[in-house]
Design a protein around this motif. Structure first.
Motif, PDB file in Angstrom:
ATOM      1  N   MET A   1      99.607  19.344 -18.923  1.00 35.03           N
ATOM      2  CA  MET A   1      99.064  20.702 -19.005  1.00 35.03           C
ATOM      3  C   MET A   1      98.927  21.302 -17.617  1.00 35.03           C
ATOM      4  SD  MET A   1      95.991  20.515 -21.817  1.00 35.03           S
ATOM      5  CE  MET A   1      95.318  18.972 -21.201  1.00 35.03           C
ATOM      6  N   ARG A   6      94.495  24.398 -18.878  1.00 38.54           N
ATOM      7  CA  ARG A   6      93.225  23.662 -18.804  1.00 38.54           C
ATOM      8  C   ARG A   6      92.044  24.638 -18.755  1.00 38.54           C
ATOM      9  NH1 ARG A   6      96.320  20.811 -14.864  1.00 38.54           N
ATOM     10  NH2 ARG A   6      94.924  21.282 -13.122  1.00 38.54           N
ATOM     11  N   SER A   9      91.411  26.258 -22.133  1.00 40.22           N
ATOM     12  CA  SER A   9      90.745  25.356 -23.076  1.00 40.22           C
ATOM     13  C   SER A   9      89.234  25.427 -22.931  1.00 40.22           C
ATOM     14  CB  SER A   9      91.219  23.916 -22.866  1.00 40.22           C
ATOM     15  OG  SER A   9      92.541  23.738 -23.320  1.00 40.22           O
ATOM     16  N   THR A  79      98.617  20.390 -10.662  1.00 43.34           N
ATOM     17  CA  THR A  79      98.634  19.375 -11.715  1.00 43.34           C
ATOM     18  C   THR A  79      99.187  18.087 -11.120  1.00 43.34           C
ATOM     19  OG1 THR A  79      99.005  21.054 -13.411  1.00 43.34           O
ATOM     20  CG2 THR A  79      99.505  18.766 -13.992  1.00 43.34           C
ATOM     21  N   LEU A 106      88.489  16.931 -15.719  1.00 40.66           N
ATOM     22  CA  LEU A 106      89.556  17.453 -16.576  1.00 40.66           C
ATOM     23  C   LEU A 106      90.231  18.678 -15.978  1.00 40.66           C
ATOM     24  CD1 LEU A 106      88.027  16.893 -20.122  1.00 40.66           C
ATOM     25  CD2 LEU A 106      89.641  15.462 -18.841  1.00 40.66           C
ATOM     26  N   LEU A 107      89.482  19.546 -15.334  1.00 39.32           N
ATOM     27  CA  LEU A 107      90.112  20.699 -14.689  1.00 39.32           C
ATOM     28  C   LEU A 107      90.971  20.275 -13.495  1.00 39.32           C
ATOM     29  CD1 LEU A 107      87.381  23.502 -14.767  1.00 39.32           C
ATOM     30  CD2 LEU A 107      89.502  23.390 -16.080  1.00 39.32           C
ATOM     31  N   GLY A 109      92.918  17.923 -13.515  1.00 35.07           N
ATOM     32  CA  GLY A 109      94.164  17.386 -14.055  1.00 35.07           C
ATOM     33  C   GLY A 109      94.164  15.893 -14.231  1.00 35.07           C
ATOM     34  N   TRP A 138      94.754  16.943 -24.971  1.00 32.87           N
ATOM     35  CA  TRP A 138      93.522  16.390 -24.401  1.00 32.87           C
ATOM     36  C   TRP A 138      93.237  14.979 -24.924  1.00 32.87           C
ATOM     37  CZ3 TRP A 138      91.770  18.365 -20.211  1.00 32.87           C
ATOM     38  CH2 TRP A 138      91.810  19.739 -19.966  1.00 32.87           C
ATOM     39  N   LYS A 141      93.750  12.262 -22.552  1.00 36.03           N
ATOM     40  CA  LYS A 141      93.092  12.423 -21.260  1.00 36.03           C
ATOM     41  C   LYS A 141      91.595  12.149 -21.302  1.00 36.03           C
ATOM     42  CE  LYS A 141      94.695  15.442 -18.385  1.00 36.03           C
ATOM     43  NZ  LYS A 141      95.549  14.526 -17.600  1.00 36.03           N
TER      44      LYS A 141
END
Length: 345
Positions: A1, A6, A9, A79, A106-107, A109, A138, A141
């Motif tokens: 992604m 991201r 989301s 990313t 998560l942001l 990556g 997701w 991840k």
């Protein structure tokens, strides 16, 4: 992604939370969230529906396109071609206290391996479920575990000073952020009004004072009248409805009286003159001062022990009354830039 996906989301997650809080629950996971909010109070006696929804609202307010993009602009995130797995050991003192780390990992990556506190292990999985339902990418991840942490590249761990020593030893060979106990203080001046002090009540009592951003000590002018403070915070008297808070208040009061300490008491909060920063539940430490600058110098010397300084002085590192429990995305725990740490891995 990519980064845009991201961000989107989490913008959708913010809308999901806003709809839930505003009674516009239409998503299939809204019922699950509602059930989880209602049941979380049985897993942790310190959690209340009001405080959980307060935490959810704070996140709903900052998970917007503008705020997320403004926060991330200065980092120039890319990313990763080979995402790292970041183990995150979360505290459980207040609802969703580990969400900022979850968001940062998560942001950035990377992948997250979450080990939650037993005191707060029901709320975050629902928010994770929402991300996955909206975008199945997701699912690969995000991982939750209750087992011993294995197969990770870096770690972010939050705990007490005692657990921090264990973390520092155990994770010494991995890049890490290890957080210890911190406290927050308020610097009251003669010019502060009753309304100012009423707002300060939010900084002291929200989440029953269990967070590092809760004010655990106040500095007051040498001639400050304690009654003025007690009158301003009287609306928080229903804290005693929580038996855990009431038990702590009663216990500490008994200890202080038996030890013949001089204390002030309004029936739900004890005030004790003390040089320490960390006060027990149901108690607020205070010190009197003659010169404001002396207190500022003292606090500068002990920055490593402090999370927030609350005052109307509003110097660069001060926070306005009533705002400690509404941190921005740039307010990092222990003042350690989590995103910068992740970017450099």
């Amino acid at each position: 992604m990519d980064l845009e996906t991201r961000i989107n989301s989490f913008v959708e997650l913010g809308k999901f939370l806003s709809d839930y809080l505003n009674g516009k629950a239409q998503h299939k996971l809204h019922d699950k969230l509602d059930q989880t909010v209602s049941s979380a109070i049985h897993h942790n006696g310190w959690f209340t529906v009001e405080n959980i929804k307060f935490a959810l609202k704070n996140w709903a307010d900052v998970l917007t396109q503008d705020k997320l993009e403004h926060w991330l602009d200065s980092y120039q995130l890319n990313t990763p071609t080979q995402p790292k797995t970041i183990a995150v050991i979360m505290a459980g003192n207040i609802p969703l206290v580990g969400f900022h780390d979850f968001l940062c990992v998560l942001l950035s990556g990377n992948n997250i391996l979450v080990k939650q506190s037993s005191n707060d292990q029901t709320l975050l999985p629902v928010l994770s479920d929402f991300l996955i339902v909206n975008n199945d990418n997701w699912s690969s991840k995000i991982e939750f575990t209750k087992e011993k942490l294995e197969y990770f590249d870096a770690v972010i761990a939050t705990g007490s000073n005692n657990t921090a020593r264990y973390f520092e030893y155990y994770f010494s060979k991995k890049p890490n952020i290890i957080r210890k106990n911190r406290n927050s203080v308020a610097l009251i001046s003669r010019d502060d009004t009753k309304e100012d002090l009423k707002k300060l009540g939010e900084d002291i009592f929200r989440y029953y004072g269990l967070g590092c951003r809760n004010v655990s000590k106040i500095y007051i002018p040498h001639d400050f009248k304690i009654d003025k403070f007690y009158e301003a915070i009287f609306s928080w008297q229903n804290l005693l409805d929580n038996h855990k808070y009431a038990n702590n208040y009663d216990y500490n009061k008994a200890v202080y009286l038996m030890s013949e300490f001089s204390i002030f008491d309004n029936g739900f909060l004890l005030l004790k003159e003390d040089t320490n920063f960390s006060s027990p539940i149901g108690t607020l430490f205070f010190e009197r001062y003659n010169q404001l600058q002396q207190v500022k110098d003292l606090l500068n010397e002990h920055q490593e022990k402090l999370q927030c300084i609350v005052s109307n002085q509003l110097e660069e590192n001060h926070i306005a009354y009533g705002q400690t429990q509404k941190p921005s995305l740039r307010d990092y725990a222990d003042n350690v830039d989590t995103l910068n740490f992740l970017k450099q891995l």
